[in-house]
Write an enzyme that holds these catalytic residues in place. Structure first.
Site, PDB file in Angstrom:
ATOM      1  CG  HIS A  62      -4.074  -0.771  -1.764  1.00  0.00           C
ATOM      2  ND1 HIS A  62      -4.547   0.501  -1.998  1.00  0.00           N
ATOM      3  CD2 HIS A  62      -3.852  -0.846  -0.431  1.00  0.00           C
ATOM      4  CE1 HIS A  62      -4.590   1.179  -0.869  1.00  0.00           C
ATOM      5  NE2 HIS A  62      -4.172   0.380   0.104  1.00  0.00           N
ATOM      6  CE  LYS A  85      -7.215   0.220   1.145  1.00  0.00           C
ATOM      7  NZ  LYS A  85      -7.883  -0.371   2.315  1.00  0.00           N
ATOM      8  CB  SER A 143      -0.948   0.011   1.207  1.00  0.00           C
ATOM      9  OG  SER A 143      -0.215  -0.038   2.420  1.00  0.00           O
TER      10      SER A 143
END
Length: 391
Positions: free
Chosen positions: A208, A239, A180
């Site tokens: 991610h 996300k 990340s």
């Protein structure tokens, strides 16, 4: 009230060192541009990769769910808090991830904690990449298992750890899919090959990579053609998916075990209807609007190329996460403040989030950004970078 003087002293030291940061409240929705203190600026700090936080289909699904089911669920999943939509979301996730089953947790953080703390005992060992996410580190701390940490993406060191762990009942290799802070991708094919060679379990946190890598955003496992060879996939709904929560995709056996043993799952109220319905809709958007991921990567290439041409050090990122390396902690925050002054919101990241001397401004472009906005951002980076003599 007396008692916290020692904490205030530490905070005062952070202020002197220039590393103390206040929260930055936004006054708008999470878009390519946001409003901060009445000023519209280009947003380069969110995890809203595909712009789904405000996608019309997700908004509509959330509103309809509230009208039908109310604001909350009023219970944990194992007592009275499982709605049919919770099961629908988990079935959709399992199909999407090409696994037997899936289970949703309250967040990606609690997913890692819940999985690691429940499946490992003192007879087992967990082998972790040195730059894994804090949620993995904390999950490991909650176990009684032995632990080994291998050098970041160093497969020779990983193999050494596996050889040294032959006497344990179960060996679990755990890694981020995309790291990340640096934006680089784990060498999953090599990790899986070593795991199969030494009979170990592989767990990948794809927070991610979900919605970013792989077919329709299925993640790093799919990206590398490893479907069916990775035991545990952790993903996020917070996300690129644009809403809230985390999930584990794996076998039916593991999911059923976590329902009975995963403490964050057992002792937290289930997601409200609006969140769950929006997550279901988000998976459909990933399947039906692949052009969003294509736009994300097109913008990523444009922005990375621009930063390189300006002379910034952007590390070894392979993803839309692009760190602009500064080094000094105070300078990274000063750079971030200067960018905001000129119209770009890009947060400085310093110790303890990253190692000392590795401070940076971390940027993430999204599918919502236009090329004009990204060029404007690059112009501002150039201006601020030259003023502070970073470039």
């Amino acid at each position: 009230m007396k008692g916290f003087e020692y904490l205030q002293s530490e905070l005062d030291d952070m202020k002197k060192e220039g590393t103390f940061r206040s929260l930055v409240p936004l006054e708008s929705d999470q878009g390519a541009k946001v409003v901060i203190k009445g000023k519209e600026v280009i947003q380069l700090s969110s995890n809203n990769y595909l712009g789904l936080t405000s996608h019309p289909r997700l908004r509509k699904a959330a509103l309809e769910a509230v009208e039908t089911y109310g604001a909350g669920t009023g219970s944990v999943r194992t007592i009275a808090g499982t709605l049919t939509m919770h099961q629908e979301l988990e079935e959709k996730l399992a199909t999407f991830k090409h696994t037997e089953s899936a289970l949703v947790f309250q967040s990606g953080f609690t997913t890692n904690q819940g999985v690691l703390s429940s499946i490992l005992t003192k007879d087992d060992v967990v082998i972790s990449d040195s730059l894994n996410h804090a949620s993995i580190i904390d999950g490991i701390r909650l176990t009684k298992a032995a632990r080994k940490v291998y050098k970041h993406i160093d497969m020779t060191d990983l193999e050494t750890a596996l050889k040294e762990s032959m006497d344990f009942r179960v060996r679990v290799i755990v890694t981020d899919g995309v790291f990340s802070m640096d934006g680089n991708v784990a060498p999953l094919p090599e990790i899986v090959n070593l795991a199969e060679k030494y009979d170990a379990i592989v767990m990948v946190d794809d927070a991610h990579a979900s919605g970013v890598l792989g077919e329709n955003g299925r993640g790093t496992v799919n990206h590398f053609g490893l479907d069916g060879r990775v035991h545990i996939q952790v993903g996020t709904l917070s996300k690129a998916v644009g809403v809230l929560g985390g999930y584990v995709a794996s076998t039916k056996t593991l999911v059923e075990y976590l329902i009975h043993k995963g403490r964050p799952f057992l002792f937290s109220t289930s997601h409200p209807p609006a969140v769950t319905a929006a997550c279901i809709e988000a998976i459909d958007v990933l399947l039906e609007e692949p052009e969003l991921i294509e736009k994300l990567w097109d913008n990523t290439r444009f922005f990375k190329d621009g930063l390189k041409k300006l002379g910034f050090d952007i590390g070894k990122s392979d993803t839309p996460i692009t760190p602009v390396m500064v080094g000094d902690e105070a300078l990274s925050h000063e750079f971030s403040d200067k960018l905001l002054e000129y119209g770009v919101f890009a947060q400085g990241i310093a110790f303890p989030t990253v190692a000392k001397g590795q401070a940076r401004v971390r940027t993430i472009v999204t599918a919502e950004h236009t090329k004009q906005e990204l060029q404007e951002a690059l112009n501002i980076f150039e201006k601020a970078g030259k003023e502070l003599e970073i470039i």
